[in-house]
Design a protein around this motif. Structure first.
Motif: not given
Length: 435
Positions: A24-33, A155-160, A163-165
């Motif tokens: 789920e964490l991985g999916s949240e990273l790319t949900r924003l990215a 955690i996911g959106p801000p981390l995403g 990482l995107y930055g």
């Protein structure tokens, strides 16, 4: 008498939970990215909505047959295979982004493949919890599942965004790693291969037998649909959640556009979206108390009302960070509803029907969801982020008012209606009328 192990000491459940949390964490990273990258490449909120909508369309189309197959196949092998294939899809996308070769059709193709995998993973996870957790601990197990979802959302959106930055491909590389880790945890969890009362289906080889299998699958799907239709109250709840998922799934792209219009970058957008995780975690912790205050039907009306008001409030002109505050209230109320409905389904549905019934319920509640991102992207492109969010919030308020007119929905408590078990039996034996 078999001794019941405490949930926190249930190793199989905790391994399953860790695996799903990592995934789920991985999916949240790319949900924003993902929408950020599509917007950067095309400049079109509408195309970003099309990519997100394509995934949901395929997920819904495959979900019912996937649910039937999950009830027939080796569930452990299905879960590990689907999660491993998801890792491969994520790795392909990361490679395309790294080499600057990614195009819009790549996004659509790979999100479609990802959706195919997810359509099998979701019903297996639902049936696995029923198979490894005692009935008396189901509420606690689903509350822990809900906290997993919202912790990843925190955690996911801000981390995403961070990482995107660092690099456009970085969130997708990390996503691949999380999927690989989840595959390992699922293997260690030793998910039950099939219900205890369901024998393994013999292999079918000739064309006639394959035709019989297809007919049987259609019949089994029809059983689940008939069962849902005969559950007064649950079908009305499902209809209201359809609209909630449509409008609730439409706000992400307008929100990204709104924060951008106010000068916020990727990190700001990710931090704002973390408000969903903050509210969700608090809501998951309070779900036990809230679920005792209101029956599921009335709780749904509260969720619709709060969601609509909070969504409209994000448009207030108080800076790029302000939307984080109303987002907290959106997910403060939803975890209790999710936990209650999960427990209701787990207790009401026979175990051998859990895969297809979960798929039918999910399909029913999410039937309109593919249009959410497209609707949100179109509104944002035509009217701007703030106006789009106000319109979506107002429509949710109207939905709450209309749903409140249904007596069956208001009185829904989650108890099986008298027609429920007979509905399944009569579907399996069409010549026999329900008593």
């Amino acid at each position: 008498m078999t001794e019941i192990v405490l949930l926190r000491k249930n190793v199989r459940f905790q391994l399953l939970w860790i695996g799903s949390a990592v995934s789920e964490l991985g999916s949240e990273l790319t949900r924003l990215a993902m929408p950020l990258l599509v917007l950067a490449l095309t400049g079109s909120p509408g195309l970003a909505g099309v990519v997100a909508g394509a995934r949901t369309v395929v997920f819904l189309l495959v979900q019912i047959p996937a649910g039937v197959w999950v009830d027939r196949w080796d569930r452990r092998r299905t879960l590990i295979t689907a999660q491993g294939l998801q890792a491969v899809v994520s790795a392909l996308l990361a490679a395309l982004v790294l080499t600057d070769q990614v195009q819009i059709w790549h996004f659509v193709t790979l999100v479609v493949l990802d959706a195919l995998c997810a359509a099998f993973i979701e019903p297996v996870l639902g049936t696995a919890i029923r198979g490894i957790v005692p009935t008396s601990q189901l509420h606690s197990a689903y509350a822990q599942e809900e906290s997993r979802t919202h912790a990843a959302g925190l955690i996911g959106p801000p981390l995403g965004g961070l990482l995107y930055g660092l690099g456009r491909a970085v969130p997708f590389v990390v996503d691949t790693i999380t999927f690989l880790a989840a595959t390992l945890f699922y293997a260690l969890a030793k998910v039950p291969r099939r219900p205890a009362n369901q024998p393994q289906t013999a292999a079918r080889e000739d064309g006639e037998e394959q035709h019989l299998i297809q007919r049987g699958m259609r019949r089994e799907a029809a059983e689940a649909i008939t069962w849902l239709w005969r559950q007064r109250g649950l079908r009305e709840v499902t209809a209201a959640i359809m609209v909630l998922n449509l409008l609730g799934g439409a706000f992400l792209i307008p929100l990204i556009v709104l924060v951008g219009e106010r000068g916020g970058g990727a990190l700001t957008t990710g931090t704002v979206l973390a408000g969903l995780g903050v509210g969700g975690l608090a809501g998951a912790l309070l779900s036990g108390r809230i679920s005792k205050l209101l029956p599921p039907g009335r709780l749904l009306l509260v969720v619709l009302t709060v969601f609509g008001a909070a969504l409209a409030a994000t448009a207030l002109p108080w800076g790029a960070w302000w939307p984080m505050v109303p987002l907290v209230f959106i997910t403060l109320s939803t975890p209790s509803l999710n936990v209650v409905l999960n427990v209701v389904v787990a207790r009401m549905v026979p175990e051998e029907m859990l895969g297809r019934m979960g798929a039918v319920l999910s399909m029913g509640s999410m039937a309109l969801k593919p249009f959410g991102p497209v609707l949100g992207g179109a509104l944002a492109a035509a009217l701007g982020g703030a106006t789009a969010l106000v319109i979506l919030g107002g429509l949710l308020g109207v939905t709450a008012a209309v749903a409140a007119l249904s007596r069956e929905l208001r009185r829904f408590t989650g108890e099986v209606s008298p027609a429920g078990p007979d509905a399944v039996e009569s579907a399996a034996n069409p010549g026999q009328a329900p008593e």
